[in-house]
Design an enzyme around this catalytic site. Structure first.
Site, PDB file in Angstrom:
ATOM      1  CG  HIS A  69      25.786  30.866  21.170  1.00 13.83           C
ATOM      2  ND1 HIS A  69      24.866  30.196  20.404  1.00 13.83           N
ATOM      3  CD2 HIS A  69      26.714  31.357  20.297  1.00 13.83           C
ATOM      4  CE1 HIS A  69      25.220  30.261  19.129  1.00 13.83           C
ATOM      5  NE2 HIS A  69      26.335  30.967  19.038  1.00 13.83           N
ATOM      6  CD  GLU A  99      28.631  34.525  19.978  1.00 13.93           C
ATOM      7  OE1 GLU A  99      29.196  34.114  18.964  1.00 13.93           O
ATOM      8  OE2 GLU A  99      27.422  34.304  20.219  1.00 13.93           O
ATOM      9  CG  ASP A 129      26.005  36.626  16.757  1.00 12.50           C
ATOM     10  OD1 ASP A 129      27.068  36.034  16.532  1.00 12.50           O
ATOM     11  OD2 ASP A 129      25.051  36.107  17.376  1.00 12.50           O
ATOM     12  CG  HIS A 172      23.883  33.975  14.428  1.00 12.08           C
ATOM     13  ND1 HIS A 172      23.603  33.085  13.402  1.00 12.08           N
ATOM     14  CD2 HIS A 172      24.996  33.498  15.036  1.00 12.08           C
ATOM     15  CE1 HIS A 172      24.510  32.125  13.395  1.00 12.08           C
ATOM     16  NE2 HIS A 172      25.372  32.351  14.377  1.00 12.08           N
ATOM     17  CG  ASP A 228      30.552  35.660  16.104  1.00 13.64           C
ATOM     18  OD1 ASP A 228      31.330  35.917  15.168  1.00 13.64           O
ATOM     19  OD2 ASP A 228      29.909  34.597  16.178  1.00 13.64           O
TER      20      ASP A 228
END
Length: 276
Positions: free
Chosen positions: A5, A25, A27, A41, A85
């Protein structure tokens, strides 16, 4: 898939892979006109994580391409899936279509390098809201007249991460030009600071396993507590997004799971619905 993440610094790619992830993942932050600008993020994010790590988008995509290109000295065979994301809430919705086109160009020329041989990881485009579906539509339409349409058809999937109505999700995917089970991932979750039930995950799994479903894969985010991971695996998810990949890797070795699950490799197609 063990999905690392919030991997937004170049050095974090290897960091999360070394901990056992086979997916990350990332961002993606955009400028006010909808052009991809940074990996970032921002606050709030997860407990015990720094929310503001960042790279210039071109630098990160260059490093990501290297890490997923066989023959490159920085190649990591473990990295099979990348979830982008897409932080598309920061610019006017009227720019959504142009933003999708711009991101498609970034993937084609900076990640795939205009070649079938570079940047082999599968990609999931993850949007925060259903009404941002024109981003996906534009991304797909960019390749309609491209010699790289085969890469779109082989390597790109779609997700909406805002925990919205799944019946409506199906309708919106159709508006974006995505058919049922056409590389559809369905996420559910919340920050690791808050406990969340598995009710919606179980509903997504039921749709995935239905003969008339639209979902290929289901993942849960963001967890690392041993009990939560075990519960998610028992709910039959396909992926877990986590800040601590080693926790999931360790649990997969437990007697209750070692014969039921294994870590996905590049040979495992993330667009195929697994049948036990």
């Amino acid at each position: 898939w063990i999905m690392g993440h919030m991997v937004n610094k170049i050095e974090q790619i290897n960091e999360f892979l070394d901990l056992g992830a086979n997916s990350i993942e990332v961002d993606i932050a955009f400028d006010e006109l909808g052009y991809p600008e940074y990996t970032y993020h921002g606050v709030p994010c997860d407990c015990k994580r720094y929310c503001t790590k960042s790279e210039k988008i071109d630098d990160f995509i260059e490093a990501l391409s290297a890490a997923t290109t066989p023959g490159n000295p920085k190649f990591r065979k473990e990295l099979t899936l990348v979830v982008f994301d897409l932080k598309t809430g920061g610019f006017d919705a009227s720019r959504m279509y142009k933003s999708g086109k711009a991101f498609a160009e970034l993937i084609q020329f900076s990640y795939w390098k205009g070649s079938d041989d570079a940047g082999r990881a599968y990609i999931v485009l993850s949007l925060p809201k259903l009404d941002h579906y024109e981003f996906i539509k534009a991304f797909r339409e960019h390749f309609d007249t491209s010699t790289f349409k085969n890469l779109l058809e082989e390597r790109v999937g779609y997700d909406f991460s805002g925990n919205e109505d799944m019946g409506l999700t199906r309708v919106v995917l159709d508006k974006a030009g995505v058919n049922d089970r056409e590389h559809v991932w369905q996420g559910d979750g919340i920050t690791n600071c808050i406990l969340r039930s598995l009710d919606r995950v179980k509903a997504a799994v039921a749709i995935r396993d239905s003969a008339t479903g639209y979902i290929n894969k289901v993942y849960f985010w963001t967890i690392q507590a041993y009990s939560s991971v075990r519960d998610a695996l028992n709910a039959e998810v396909d992926g877990i997004m986590t800040n601590e990949p080693d926790v999931i890797a360790n649990i997969l070795k437990e007697d209750a799971f070692k014969d039921r699950f294994r870590l996905a490799t590049y040979r495992d197609n993330p667009w195929e619905t697994f049948k036990r």
